[in-house]
Design a protein around this motif. Structure first.
Motif, PDB file in Angstrom:
ATOM      1  N   PRO A 122       7.913   6.744  -8.396  1.00 51.28           N
ATOM      2  CA  PRO A 122       8.455   5.265  -8.625  1.00 51.28           C
ATOM      3  C   PRO A 122       9.376   4.930  -7.961  1.00 51.28           C
ATOM      4  O   PRO A 122       9.634   3.769  -7.490  1.00 51.28           O
ATOM      5  N   HIS A 123      10.536   5.912  -8.028  1.00 49.21           N
ATOM      6  CA  HIS A 123      11.913   5.307  -7.674  1.00 49.21           C
ATOM      7  C   HIS A 123      11.483   5.156  -6.078  1.00 49.21           C
ATOM      8  O   HIS A 123      12.447   4.171  -5.407  1.00 49.21           O
ATOM      9  N   ALA A 124      11.017   6.040  -5.162  1.00 42.71           N
ATOM     10  CA  ALA A 124      10.708   5.619  -3.974  1.00 42.71           C
ATOM     11  C   ALA A 124       9.963   4.519  -3.678  1.00 42.71           C
ATOM     12  O   ALA A 124      10.443   3.910  -2.615  1.00 42.71           O
ATOM     13  N   ALA A 125       8.799   4.242  -4.433  1.00 43.06           N
ATOM     14  CA  ALA A 125       8.254   3.001  -4.149  1.00 43.06           C
ATOM     15  C   ALA A 125       9.094   1.815  -4.301  1.00 43.06           C
ATOM     16  O   ALA A 125       8.984   0.862  -3.768  1.00 43.06           O
ATOM     17  N   LYS A 183       0.916  -1.061   0.120  1.00 43.42           N
ATOM     18  CA  LYS A 183       0.020  -0.066   0.066  1.00 43.42           C
ATOM     19  C   LYS A 183       0.987   1.201  -0.150  1.00 43.42           C
ATOM     20  O   LYS A 183       0.412   2.267  -0.715  1.00 43.42           O
ATOM     21  N   GLN A 184       1.826   1.243   0.839  1.00 43.65           N
ATOM     22  CA  GLN A 184       2.800   2.269   0.757  1.00 43.65           C
ATOM     23  C   GLN A 184       3.329   2.582  -0.806  1.00 43.65           C
ATOM     24  O   GLN A 184       3.501   3.839  -1.058  1.00 43.65           O
ATOM     25  N   ALA A 185       3.661   1.617  -1.300  1.00 41.66           N
ATOM     26  CA  ALA A 185       4.507   1.832  -2.555  1.00 41.66           C
ATOM     27  C   ALA A 185       3.240   2.334  -3.606  1.00 41.66           C
ATOM     28  O   ALA A 185       3.608   2.995  -4.528  1.00 41.66           O
ATOM     29  N   MET A 213       8.840  -6.402  -9.747  1.00 43.36           N
ATOM     30  CA  MET A 213       9.136  -6.782 -11.024  1.00 43.36           C
ATOM     31  C   MET A 213       8.627  -5.446 -12.113  1.00 43.36           C
ATOM     32  O   MET A 213       9.196  -5.403 -12.986  1.00 43.36           O
ATOM     33  N   GLU A 214       7.454  -5.485 -12.073  1.00 44.92           N
ATOM     34  CA  GLU A 214       6.827  -4.296 -12.899  1.00 44.92           C
ATOM     35  C   GLU A 214       7.634  -3.218 -12.881  1.00 44.92           C
ATOM     36  O   GLU A 214       7.852  -2.377 -13.903  1.00 44.92           O
ATOM     37  N   LEU A 215       7.958  -2.574 -11.609  1.00 44.20           N
ATOM     38  CA  LEU A 215       8.469  -1.165 -11.444  1.00 44.20           C
ATOM     39  C   LEU A 215       9.964  -1.478 -12.051  1.00 44.20           C
ATOM     40  O   LEU A 215      10.493  -0.604 -12.615  1.00 44.20           O
ATOM     41  N   CYS A 216      10.578  -2.644 -11.738  1.00 47.75           N
ATOM     42  CA  CYS A 216      11.957  -2.791 -12.271  1.00 47.75           C
ATOM     43  C   CYS A 216      11.885  -2.785 -13.746  1.00 47.75           C
ATOM     44  O   CYS A 216      12.987  -2.312 -14.398  1.00 47.75           O
ATOM     45  N   VAL A 217      10.996  -3.003 -14.469  1.00 46.52           N
ATOM     46  CA  VAL A 217      10.817  -3.212 -15.951  1.00 46.52           C
ATOM     47  C   VAL A 217      10.529  -1.758 -16.329  1.00 46.52           C
ATOM     48  O   VAL A 217      11.286  -1.148 -17.415  1.00 46.52           O
TER      49      VAL A 217
END
Length: 687
Positions: free
Chosen positions: A24-27, A13-15, A56-60
């Motif tokens: 997105p970087h903080a998440a 939830k925090q992300a 993984m979605e954020l990493c992509v």
């Protein structure tokens, strides 16, 4: 310091809240810190799965390959023993999202009518020089839109390649994750094929090869290559690797893939003592309607299933690799194996036209082999081993030889006749075989063969050009070799102009352009070919440039490989010492003086062997027919036994050694007496 949380849903939830405010970087940082928490290992895998998918979605999206690798490794270590399905879901979503990004970028570029950039190496780092050069490029075709698309698509391709590498390194050598590992490897093959990534494909093959080499070295859930299902999956992956290698025309990598398949089949053969196989095979020739079957081998409580199409595909790709490498001998042998697999047991499913085309290629490939190929200097045990797969099956042997001996041109041509392949070939191919192997007409050979080769080359017929086009240069060399050998049997000297005139019907095949220029080109090619024959010792031939003539040398004790083949025609077939010598591959009409001189002692030895065998038969018959013991004793005295002869020989050797030792002692005594007398004489002289 790692944050403290009561539930994994809190971190998610925090992300999500950070993503809603465009951070997105903080998440990603919050989700990454979760892996270092002490509660991470005690968290249920089912609760971590949605968090990992979001991570993984954020990493992509942010192209954070290193963070994705660390998180995936932590999750794999946690879930591989309890919930393998979650690891497969996370890895599958990771690869799928990376592939989706590349697909979106490609579709966007195609809509704009742009061409996808061809990056040389996706792993090459971006240097300051390359960045400046790409931004200030003076090419007229470079526009701001091109630079923008290059900036978007190239990083997407690089990250997708890094995704494949990360997934394979994470899943390697783990029996629980073997299925998803093979799936990712096949997707990586498809990526290299669709995007033409030859450099990355080489690295991918080397990575998979190192993973297989390191089996058993790492700790954990190691894969067992003795298991039939594991071997089957690895074989299927290696066959896919072989197909992509051929599609990308990476012939060296294709050869290494063939070696990998051979090694795996060797392991399969060593672990499968019993087998049962079916006889119907699947043809990879277009239009063939063979039914797909499998070969099943039982090993303990497991069974290894190898598709017959995979074995046929192996020999088809092996023949292509040999043809591209210029090894006509092993190409013909591999194609004969391929023809055997397609035709044995499929007489009713293979059409007549398809069978005729396959038989024609078998005949033409054998005729294209150099006449002297297959000698002692050209035997390659490594290549011969690849031709003879250790199949874990009990296929019935067919007419084409499947022994482990090295192939020769003579054995290949003999198999054509013994297996009735020649009558199935097209009429043009049969006429070509008759002109090169049966008839003896060196003066009109090129004139008779020229129209046949032009028809096979496909003048006006694309089908023939596609099937036989690659064999035409090899057949031109075979015709020239056959012509020179035929002239050498009849003449001792021939004018070069006459040879050029005889070969002129094949002028186009030797690179001639017609007219005076074509004549000079053809003459230079004939000169170089004759020099190569003389240098290799394959034929006694010389060029006299002063007289502008070709001389055929036939010295009695000259060395040559063609005469060595002719030696067997004068040896008795029952003589074992020379039974392995093959018949003359060049089809000589009459023996040359060289072969007569060099085989004289061999022929005498063969006759003596036959005579000794006949005498032995007579001796045994006399001993058996002896009516009394006295007669048997007389016969034994007349013909001493082998044991008596051995004992007599030992006594002679002993007597010889004693005599030699006595002679040595006498010489030593004489030397001592002479030295003593000389010393006494010297002492008397001093007094």
């Amino acid at each position: 310091m790692a944050p403290s949380f009561s539930k994994p849903e809190t971190v998610l939830k925090q992300a999500e809240s950070l993503l809603s405010v465009n951070q997105p970087h903080a998440a990603l940082q919050i989700l990454s810190e979760m892996f270092t928490s002490k509660r991470f290992r005690s968290t249920p895998v089912t609760s971590l799965e949605p968090i990992m998918i979001r991570f993984m979605e954020l990493c992509v999206e942010l192209r954070k390959g290193r963070a994705a690798k660390e998180g995936l490794m932590q999750f794999k270590n946690l879930a591989q023993n309890t919930n393998v399905g979650s690891v497969e879901v996370v890895v599958g979503s990771f690869v799928g999202m990376a592939e989706g990004k590349v697909r979106e970028e490609k579709e966007e570029k195609e809509k704009e009518g742009e061409v996808v950039d061809d990056v040389e190496d996706l792993e090459a780092p971006s240097t300051p020089e390359s960045i400046l050069l790409s931004s200030v490029s003076s090419s007229s075709s470079t526009t701001p839109t091109d630079r923008t698309s290059r900036t978007l698509l190239t990083p997407a391709l690089k990250f997708l390649w890094e995704t494949y590498r990360t997934s394979l390194e994470t899943l390697k050598n783990n029996a629980r994750l073997e299925l998803i590992y093979q799936s990712v490897a096949k997707k990586a093959f498809r990526f290299c094929l669709e995007n033409g990534r030859k450099t990355e494909f080489r690295r991918l093959c080397e990575m998979l090869r190192m993973h297989l080499v390191n089996v058993g070295k790492d700790s954990g859930n190691q894969i067992n290559l003795g298991d039939a299902e594991t071997l089957e999956r690895h074989l299927e992956t290696r066959f896919g690797q072989l197909n992509v290698s051929v599609e990308l025309e990476l012939w060296q990598e294709a050869f290494r893939s063939i070696e990998d398949i051979h090694n795996l089949l060797t392991i399969a053969a060593s672990s499968t003592p019993t087998s049962s196989s079916s006889s119907t095979l699947t043809s990879t020739t277009p239009g063939a309607q063979n039914a797909a079957t499998t070969t099943t081998t039982t090993a303990g409580s497991t069974s290894l299933t190898i598709k017959s199409t995979m074995i046929a595909n192996y020999y088809e790709k092996l023949s292509q690799v040999f043809l591209m490498s210029g090894n006509a001998l092993y190409h013909a042998a591999a194609w004969a194996k391929y023809y055997e697999l397609l035709t044995v047991g499929s007489e009713h499913t293979l059409k007549h036209d398809q069978r005729s085309i396959l038989a024609g290629k078998v005949v033409v490939s054998a005729l294209a082999v150099p006449i002297t190929a297959g000698g002692a200097n050209e035997v390659h045990p490594r290549l011969s081993a690849l031709l003879n797969l250790p199949e874990p099956s009990s296929h019935s042997s067919s007419s084409i030889s499947t022994s482990s001996t090295a192939p020769t041109r003579t054995s290949l041509l003999a198999s054509l006749l013994s297996s009735d392949i020649l009558p199935l070939a097209p009429k043009t191919v049969q006429d070509l075989y008759r002109a090169l192997q049966v008839e003896f007409d060196p003066l009109g050979l090129a004139e008779n063969v020229g129209p046949l080769l032009r028809e096979l080359a496909g003048q006006g017929r694309w089908t023939n050009k596609e099937i036989y086009g690659r064999y035409i240069p090899l057949l031109h060399d075979a015709v020239l070799d056959r012509l020179l050998r035929g002239l050498g049997e009849v003449y001792s000297e021939v004018r070069i102009e006459d040879v050029v005139r005889m070969v002129s019907p094949l002028e186009r095949g030797f690179g001639g352009v017609g007219g005076e220029t074509g004549k000079k080109t053809l003459e230079s090619y004939i000169d170089s070919y004759i020099v190569s024959l003389a240098k290799k010792g394959e034929m006694g031939i010389r060029i006299d440039h002063r007289e502008h003539a070709i001389l055929f040398i036939d010295e009695g004790l000259a060395l040559g490989s063609d005469e060595a083949h002719a030696a067997s025609s004068y040896l008795p077939s029952s003589f074992p010492a020379f039974s392995s010598i093959e018949s003359n591959a060049s089809g000589s009409v009459q023996p040359s003086p060289t072969s007569l001189v060099r085989t004289r002692l061999s022929a005498v030895a063969g006759c003596l062997d036959v005579a000794s065998r006949a005498l032995g038969v007579v001796q045994r018959a006399r001993l058996q027919d002896a009516s009394t013991s006295s007669e048997a004793h007389a016969q034994s005295e007349e013909f001493p036994s082998v044991e008596t002869l051995i004992a007599y020989r030992k006594s002679l050797l002993l007597h010889q050694s004693l005599t030699f030792r006595r002679r040595q002692l006498n010489q030593e005594l004489q030397a001592r007496a002479q030295a003593q007398s000389m010393s006494v004489a010297a002492e008397n002289a001093r007094r």
